[in-house]
Design a protein around this motif. Structure first.
Motif, PDB file in Angstrom:
ATOM      1  N   ARG A   1     -24.436 -40.169  12.370  1.00 29.32           N
ATOM      2  CA  ARG A   1     -24.567 -39.461  11.096  1.00 29.32           C
ATOM      3  C   ARG A   1     -23.400 -38.487  10.873  1.00 29.32           C
ATOM      4  NH1 ARG A   1     -30.302 -36.867   9.806  1.00 29.32           N
ATOM      5  NH2 ARG A   1     -30.767 -39.090   9.942  1.00 29.32           N
ATOM      6  N   LEU A   2     -22.971 -37.810  11.950  1.00 35.02           N
ATOM      7  CA  LEU A   2     -21.853 -36.861  11.821  1.00 35.02           C
ATOM      8  C   LEU A   2     -20.558 -37.597  11.478  1.00 35.02           C
ATOM      9  CD1 LEU A   2     -22.593 -34.437  14.807  1.00 35.02           C
ATOM     10  CD2 LEU A   2     -22.876 -33.971  12.369  1.00 35.02           C
ATOM     11  N   ASN A   3     -20.316 -38.727  12.153  1.00 32.98           N
ATOM     12  CA  ASN A   3     -19.117 -39.497  11.857  1.00 32.98           C
ATOM     13  C   ASN A   3     -19.152 -40.082  10.448  1.00 32.98           C
ATOM     14  OD1 ASN A   3     -17.595 -39.157  14.202  1.00 32.98           O
ATOM     15  ND2 ASN A   3     -18.711 -40.751  15.284  1.00 32.98           N
ATOM     16  N   GLN A   4     -20.340 -40.477  10.004  1.00 31.88           N
ATOM     17  CA  GLN A   4     -20.475 -41.008   8.648  1.00 31.88           C
ATOM     18  C   GLN A   4     -20.173 -39.916   7.628  1.00 31.88           C
ATOM     19  OE1 GLN A   4     -21.190 -44.358   7.754  1.00 31.88           O
ATOM     20  NE2 GLN A   4     -20.368 -43.476   5.875  1.00 31.88           N
ATOM     21  N   GLY A   5     -20.599 -38.689   7.951  1.00 32.78           N
ATOM     22  CA  GLY A   5     -20.285 -37.568   7.071  1.00 32.78           C
ATOM     23  C   GLY A   5     -18.791 -37.320   6.986  1.00 32.78           C
ATOM     24  N   LEU A   6     -18.094 -37.418   8.126  1.00 33.22           N
ATOM     25  CA  LEU A   6     -16.636 -37.261   8.134  1.00 33.22           C
ATOM     26  C   LEU A   6     -15.962 -38.367   7.330  1.00 33.22           C
ATOM     27  CD1 LEU A   6     -14.017 -35.975   9.115  1.00 33.22           C
ATOM     28  CD2 LEU A   6     -14.274 -37.257  11.267  1.00 33.22           C
ATOM     29  N   LEU A   7     -16.449 -39.591   7.490  1.00 28.28           N
ATOM     30  CA  LEU A   7     -15.901 -40.707   6.707  1.00 28.28           C
ATOM     31  C   LEU A   7     -16.063 -40.463   5.206  1.00 28.28           C
ATOM     32  CD1 LEU A   7     -16.973 -43.922   8.663  1.00 28.28           C
ATOM     33  CD2 LEU A   7     -14.639 -43.239   8.096  1.00 28.28           C
ATOM     34  N   ASN A   8     -17.215 -39.987   4.807  1.00 26.89           N
ATOM     35  CA  ASN A   8     -17.470 -39.709   3.392  1.00 26.89           C
ATOM     36  C   ASN A   8     -16.507 -38.651   2.865  1.00 26.89           C
ATOM     37  OD1 ASN A   8     -19.562 -41.549   3.419  1.00 26.89           O
ATOM     38  ND2 ASN A   8     -21.141 -40.012   3.783  1.00 26.89           N
ATOM     39  N   ARG A   9     -16.236 -37.619   3.681  1.00 24.48           N
ATOM     40  CA  ARG A   9     -15.299 -36.571   3.262  1.00 24.48           C
ATOM     41  C   ARG A   9     -13.882 -37.126   3.126  1.00 24.48           C
ATOM     42  NH1 ARG A   9     -14.653 -32.327   6.830  1.00 24.48           N
ATOM     43  NH2 ARG A   9     -15.794 -33.305   8.542  1.00 24.48           N
ATOM     44  N   LEU A  10     -13.524 -38.027   4.033  1.00 25.10           N
ATOM     45  CA  LEU A  10     -12.194 -38.642   3.953  1.00 25.10           C
ATOM     46  C   LEU A  10     -12.068 -39.542   2.735  1.00 25.10           C
ATOM     47  CD1 LEU A  10     -11.637 -39.525   7.725  1.00 25.10           C
ATOM     48  CD2 LEU A  10     -10.395 -37.800   6.399  1.00 25.10           C
ATOM     49  N   TYR A  11     -13.158 -40.288   2.423  1.00 24.65           N
ATOM     50  CA  TYR A  11     -13.135 -41.159   1.248  1.00 24.65           C
ATOM     51  C   TYR A  11     -12.879 -40.355  -0.033  1.00 24.65           C
ATOM     52  CZ  TYR A  11     -15.164 -44.852   4.184  1.00 24.65           C
ATOM     53  OH  TYR A  11     -15.391 -45.779   5.161  1.00 24.65           O
ATOM     54  N   LEU A  12     -13.414 -39.149  -0.083  1.00 23.38           N
ATOM     55  CA  LEU A  12     -13.343 -38.326  -1.291  1.00 23.38           C
ATOM     56  C   LEU A  12     -12.093 -37.447  -1.330  1.00 23.38           C
ATOM     57  CD1 LEU A  12     -17.087 -37.162  -1.462  1.00 23.38           C
ATOM     58  CD2 LEU A  12     -15.990 -38.935  -2.847  1.00 23.38           C
ATOM     59  N   HIS A  13     -11.377 -37.359  -0.228  1.00 25.06           N
ATOM     60  CA  HIS A  13     -10.202 -36.481  -0.181  1.00 25.06           C
ATOM     61  C   HIS A  13      -9.041 -37.105  -0.966  1.00 25.06           C
ATOM     62  CE1 HIS A  13      -7.130 -33.773   1.407  1.00 25.06           C
ATOM     63  NE2 HIS A  13      -8.123 -33.009   1.862  1.00 25.06           N
ATOM     64  N   GLU A  14      -8.391 -36.265  -1.767  1.00 28.11           N
ATOM     65  CA  GLU A  14      -7.324 -36.761  -2.653  1.00 28.11           C
ATOM     66  C   GLU A  14      -6.071 -37.189  -1.898  1.00 28.11           C
ATOM     67  OE1 GLU A  14      -5.795 -32.197  -3.617  1.00 28.11           O
ATOM     68  OE2 GLU A  14      -6.460 -33.516  -5.234  1.00 28.11           O
ATOM     69  N   ASP A  15      -5.851 -36.669  -0.672  1.00 26.72           N
ATOM     70  CA  ASP A  15      -4.646 -36.998   0.084  1.00 26.72           C
ATOM     71  C   ASP A  15      -4.869 -38.110   1.120  1.00 26.72           C
ATOM     72  OD1 ASP A  15      -3.165 -35.043  -1.256  1.00 26.72           O
ATOM     73  OD2 ASP A  15      -3.867 -33.473   0.096  1.00 26.72           O
ATOM     74  N   VAL A  16      -6.047 -38.721   1.109  1.00 30.04           N
ATOM     75  CA  VAL A  16      -6.367 -39.795   2.046  1.00 30.04           C
ATOM     76  C   VAL A  16      -6.504 -41.094   1.265  1.00 30.04           C
ATOM     77  CG1 VAL A  16      -8.005 -40.668   3.745  1.00 30.04           C
ATOM     78  CG2 VAL A  16      -7.505 -38.221   3.650  1.00 30.04           C
ATOM     79  N   THR A  17      -5.702 -42.085   1.638  1.00 28.13           N
ATOM     80  CA  THR A  17      -5.739 -43.367   0.918  1.00 28.13           C
ATOM     81  C   THR A  17      -6.767 -44.336   1.492  1.00 28.13           C
ATOM     82  OG1 THR A  17      -3.948 -44.211   2.328  1.00 28.13           O
ATOM     83  CG2 THR A  17      -3.333 -43.166   0.225  1.00 28.13           C
ATOM     84  N   SER A  18      -7.061 -44.234   2.804  1.00 25.26           N
ATOM     85  CA  SER A  18      -8.057 -45.105   3.430  1.00 25.26           C
ATOM     86  C   SER A  18      -8.593 -44.434   4.682  1.00 25.26           C
ATOM     87  CB  SER A  18      -7.458 -46.477   3.783  1.00 25.26           C
ATOM     88  OG  SER A  18      -6.422 -46.334   4.745  1.00 25.26           O
ATOM     89  N   ALA A  19      -9.802 -44.808   5.065  1.00 27.61           N
ATOM     90  CA  ALA A  19     -10.433 -44.240   6.264  1.00 27.61           C
ATOM     91  C   ALA A  19     -11.331 -45.298   6.889  1.00 27.61           C
ATOM     92  CB  ALA A  19     -11.242 -43.001   5.908  1.00 27.61           C
ATOM     93  N   TRP A  20     -11.439 -45.273   8.216  1.00 25.36           N
ATOM     94  CA  TRP A  20     -12.265 -46.259   8.899  1.00 25.36           C
ATOM     95  C   TRP A  20     -12.711 -45.724  10.257  1.00 25.36           C
ATOM     96  CZ3 TRP A  20      -7.064 -46.387   8.318  1.00 25.36           C
ATOM     97  CH2 TRP A  20      -6.270 -46.456   9.480  1.00 25.36           C
TER      98      TRP A  20
END
Length: 205
Positions: A156-175
């Motif tokens: 759940r914590l890692n999924q939360g981090l992924l969600n934050r990366l998806y929404l970040h304007e300076d991040v083009t992709s996350a996995w």
């Protein structure tokens, strides 16, 4: 003197009278006893019949319950057989791909609750990390051929981090891969993130 009763005559009359009375009394007693016996027999018969009906009703309800439980067991058994058959088919289809994973490498495999109306996901635990990585590296090919979606089990914590990366304007992709979170910035550089990282500061480092 002829009209005077003799002692023997009196005795005879008394004896006959008493005998007649006793006989009559016996008849009445027999009738009364028979009547009482019939009432007692009828009462006992009604009790027996009531008890019998009660037992029949209880057994009938028990039989209905057993039949209902048996029907549920048969239905669950059929469902388990179907799931088992589908799992075998999935395993056989996986074996046709360029991924060679020995069955001894699989520690556990079972279905978990999923979304209503959709097939339940299968959670697989591998003996060695290498087997898991080999499968994940070929997941695109497997997903296309088997029309399934293979992904790593994300906390759940890692999924939360992924969600934050998806929404970040300076991040083009996350996995997520092999227990870690990765992302690329606007310049195409790859970064590894931790759940406690400040994303903006991490991108600058």
């Amino acid at each position: 003197m002829k009209n005077i009763l003799k002692k023997e005559d009196v005795k005879l009359i008394v004896t006959e009278t008493v005998t007649s009375l006793l006989t009559q009394m016996k008849k009445e007693m027999k009738k009364e006893l028979k009547k009482e016996m019939m009432v007692e027999i009828q009462s006992n018969q009604e009790k027996v019949e009531q008890h019998f009906k009660s037992e029949v009703s209880r057994l009938s309800a028990r039989i209905d319950s057993v039949e209902f439980d048996n029907a549920n067991i048969l239905e669950k058994n059929a469902s388990l057989h179907k799931e088992n058959r589908l799992l075998k088919e999935e395993i056989e289809n996986t074996g046709k791909l360029d991924v060679n994973i020995d069955q001894s490498e699989i520690v556990a495999a079972h279905r978990i609750p999923g979304k209503p109306g959709k097939p339940r996901p299968i959670l697989v635990k591998f003996l060695r990390m290498e087997s898991k990585i080999a499968l994940l590296r070929n997941r695109k090919l497997i997903n296309e051929k088997l029309e399934v979606r293979i992904s790593d089990d994300v906390t759940r914590l890692n999924q939360g981090l992924l969600n934050r990366l998806y929404l970040h304007e300076d991040v083009t992709s996350a996995w997520y891969f092999n227990g870690h979170i990765y992302g690329t910035d606007n310049n195409g550089e790859r970064h590894r993130f931790d759940i406690y990282d400040n994303i903006r500061q991490k991108l600058k480092s």
